[in-house]
Design a protein around this motif. Structure first.
Motif, PDB file in Angstrom:
ATOM      1  N   THR A  74       0.828  -1.217   0.000  1.00 42.25           N
ATOM      2  CA  THR A  74       0.000   0.000   0.000  1.00 42.25           C
ATOM      3  C   THR A  74       0.859   1.262   0.000  1.00 42.25           C
ATOM      4  OG1 THR A  74      -0.144   0.054   2.431  1.00 42.25           O
ATOM      5  CG2 THR A  74      -1.848  -1.175   1.246  1.00 42.25           C
ATOM      6  N   THR A 188      -3.228 -15.696   4.853  1.00 44.93           N
ATOM      7  CA  THR A 188      -2.921 -14.471   4.103  1.00 44.93           C
ATOM      8  C   THR A 188      -3.263 -14.625   2.625  1.00 44.93           C
ATOM      9  OG1 THR A 188      -1.072 -14.142   5.626  1.00 44.93           O
ATOM     10  CG2 THR A 188      -1.168 -12.714   3.706  1.00 44.93           C
ATOM     11  N   LEU A 191      -7.017 -14.486   2.170  1.00 46.74           N
ATOM     12  CA  LEU A 191      -7.569 -13.139   2.303  1.00 46.74           C
ATOM     13  C   LEU A 191      -7.232 -12.257   1.095  1.00 46.74           C
ATOM     14  CD1 LEU A 191      -6.814 -12.418   6.076  1.00 46.74           C
ATOM     15  CD2 LEU A 191      -9.059 -12.789   5.046  1.00 46.74           C
ATOM     16  N   THR A 192      -6.025 -12.440   0.550  1.00 48.28           N
ATOM     17  CA  THR A 192      -5.567 -11.530  -0.502  1.00 48.28           C
ATOM     18  C   THR A 192      -5.779 -12.068  -1.911  1.00 48.28           C
ATOM     19  OG1 THR A 192      -3.312 -12.419  -0.296  1.00 48.28           O
ATOM     20  CG2 THR A 192      -3.860 -10.469   1.004  1.00 48.28           C
ATOM     21  N   THR A 195     -10.071 -13.404  -2.118  1.00 50.81           N
ATOM     22  CA  THR A 195     -11.065 -12.330  -2.087  1.00 50.81           C
ATOM     23  C   THR A 195     -10.528 -11.143  -2.896  1.00 50.81           C
ATOM     24  OG1 THR A 195     -10.201 -11.209  -0.114  1.00 50.81           O
ATOM     25  CG2 THR A 195     -11.683 -13.066   0.251  1.00 50.81           C
ATOM     26  N   MET A 197      -9.618  -8.403  -1.651  1.00 56.98           N
ATOM     27  CA  MET A 197      -8.755  -7.569  -0.822  1.00 56.98           C
ATOM     28  C   MET A 197      -7.382  -7.380  -1.449  1.00 56.98           C
ATOM     29  SD  MET A 197      -8.241  -5.652   1.725  1.00 56.98           S
ATOM     30  CE  MET A 197      -9.735  -5.889   2.692  1.00 56.98           C
ATOM     31  N   PHE A 200      -7.574  -4.746  -4.016  1.00 59.18           N
ATOM     32  CA  PHE A 200      -7.724  -3.431  -3.388  1.00 59.18           C
ATOM     33  C   PHE A 200      -6.383  -2.925  -2.854  1.00 59.18           C
ATOM     34  CE2 PHE A 200     -12.392  -4.506  -2.222  1.00 59.18           C
ATOM     35  CZ  PHE A 200     -12.759  -4.291  -3.542  1.00 59.18           C
ATOM     36  N   ILE A 201      -5.610  -3.832  -2.244  1.00 57.53           N
ATOM     37  CA  ILE A 201      -4.305  -3.438  -1.706  1.00 57.53           C
ATOM     38  C   ILE A 201      -3.386  -2.954  -2.824  1.00 57.53           C
ATOM     39  CG2 ILE A 201      -2.210  -4.337  -0.614  1.00 57.53           C
ATOM     40  CD1 ILE A 201      -4.016  -6.195   1.024  1.00 57.53           C
ATOM     41  N   VAL A 216     -12.950   2.263  -4.182  1.00 55.33           N
ATOM     42  CA  VAL A 216     -12.218   1.492  -3.174  1.00 55.33           C
ATOM     43  C   VAL A 216     -12.061   2.337  -1.915  1.00 55.33           C
ATOM     44  CG1 VAL A 216     -10.039   0.347  -2.608  1.00 55.33           C
ATOM     45  CG2 VAL A 216     -10.968   0.203  -4.932  1.00 55.33           C
ATOM     46  N   VAL A 221      -8.814  -0.275   3.680  1.00 59.22           N
ATOM     47  CA  VAL A 221      -7.740  -1.164   3.226  1.00 59.22           C
ATOM     48  C   VAL A 221      -6.497  -0.979   4.089  1.00 59.22           C
ATOM     49  CG1 VAL A 221      -6.162  -1.670   1.325  1.00 59.22           C
ATOM     50  CG2 VAL A 221      -8.583  -1.330   0.865  1.00 59.22           C
ATOM     51  N   PHE A 224      -6.912  -2.445   7.488  1.00 61.11           N
ATOM     52  CA  PHE A 224      -6.785  -3.904   7.463  1.00 61.11           C
ATOM     53  C   PHE A 224      -5.328  -4.327   7.470  1.00 61.11           C
ATOM     54  CE2 PHE A 224      -5.920  -7.595   4.732  1.00 61.11           C
ATOM     55  CZ  PHE A 224      -6.509  -8.587   5.496  1.00 61.11           C
TER      56      PHE A 224
END
Length: 335
Positions: A74, A188, A191-192, A195, A197, A200-201, A216, A221, A224
């Motif tokens: 990020t 991990t 989640l990444t 999905t 996510m 989005f990251i 977004v 984000v 999280f």
């Protein structure tokens, strides 16, 4: 032909190529020239040896690097993970040493506190708009002091078989910390990659403004990733305190944030944010620990250890630099 093959290969595999080459070269060198490096023994169904030690000792950096990878993706950074490691060990040891809680409650309380600490970093970065390096530096300094206050500056010892098993136990013949790392890696990845996510990251890391206009929630984000990093650092703290059967607030997690950042960069994740490579970060942690173990086994003086590590890490990063490889290709073409 090789360039065409590299273009056809998935980007994640291309980014993982040079870290694997570096790890393989380190292992091959030590297998050939470091006495006893390849020796493996089996006692009571458990594996022992330098290679097993590397896996076990790198588990803490692996755990922290999983969360650090998401933070760096990020375009952020978390310098407070070392302090969170110290706090986690101090809280768990204090609760069990004073018989205020059993092992399950102590682990749950420690994990919950680390989630709160990570959420605090996310709040300061995402909602207050403080630069990540400054926001996490606050907890880096204050957190170490909090850990020392919790232990009154003393080393708190813990005699609990269940707690000792976290770092000293075995599962399927291998040290139990590797099982913890494997489970966290699966979580991990779920989640990444399972999905949205992960997308989005990467979107926030590439262009936060464009991501916001695309719908977004960049703040959520960031909350999280920093919260998740706090949990990863807390688990690393539990392993570290379990390994020595005590809480050492002064030394626990010291400089682990630097090793985690190095592992992430070696693994192919750019510090500018965007795409990330979780397996690459684990390979980076293995490279760092393999190098450290080899230096100690070969009797290199301690004062040279950090210098040698820095040179090797620099070499791996240069191998990954696309601009450098492009210049080399251009010079070959001219020749």
């Amino acid at each position: 032909m090789r360039d065409q093959t590299s273009r056809l290969a998935p980007a994640s595999l291309r980014r993982l190529f040079w870290p694997l080459v570096a790890l393989g070269a380190l292992l091959l060198f030590n297998l050939l020239f470091t006495e006893g490096f390849a020796r493996l023994t089996v006692r009571d169904g458990h594996f022992y040896g330098s290679l097993v030690d590397i896996l076990k000792l790198s588990s803490r950096v692996m755990l922290v690097s999983l969360g650090m990878t998401l933070v760096i993706a990020t375009a952020g950074v978390d310098l407070s993970v070392g302090a969170v490691v110290a706090i986690a060990g101090s809280v768990a040891a204090k609760l069990m040493a004073q018989q205020q809680a059993g092992l399950p409650l102590a682990l749950a309380a420690t994990s919950g506190l680390c989630l709160v600490l990570g959420a605090w970093n996310g709040l300061v970065v995402a909602w207050l708009g403080v630069q990540p390096i400054v926001a996490t530096l606050i907890l880096m300094v204050a957190g170490r002091g909090i850990a020392q206050l919790l232990t009154d500056g003393q080393i708190i010892t813990v005699e609990n078989p269940g707690f000792s098993f976290i770092a000293g136990g075995h599962f399927l013949g291998l040290p139990f910390p590797l099982t913890v790392v494997a489970l966290m890696l699966l979580v991990t990845l779920a989640l990444t990659r399972g999905t949205a996510m992960g997308l989005f990251i990467e979107s926030v890391g590439n262009n936060e403004t464009a991501s916001r206009f695309a719908g977004v929630n960049a703040r959520a984000v960031k909350m999280f990733v920093y919260t998740f990093t706090g949990l990863c650092a807390g688990m690393a703290g539990l392993i570290e305190s379990s390994d020595i059967k005590a809480a050492d607030a002064n030394n626990a997690g010291l400089y682990i944030e630097l090793d985690a950042i190095l592992a992430v960069v070696i693994g192919g994740t750019s510090l500018t944010g965007g795409r990330f490579n979780l397996p690459g970060s684990l390979v980076g942690a293995l490279i760092i620990q393999t190098l450290t173990t080899a230096i100690k086994m070969r009797g290199v003086p301690v004062e040279y250890t950090l210098v040698v590590k820095a040179v090797v890490v620099l070499g791996v990063c240069l191998l990954q630099a696309e601009e450098l490889r492009q210049r080399i290709r251009q010079k070959r073409a001219r020749a």
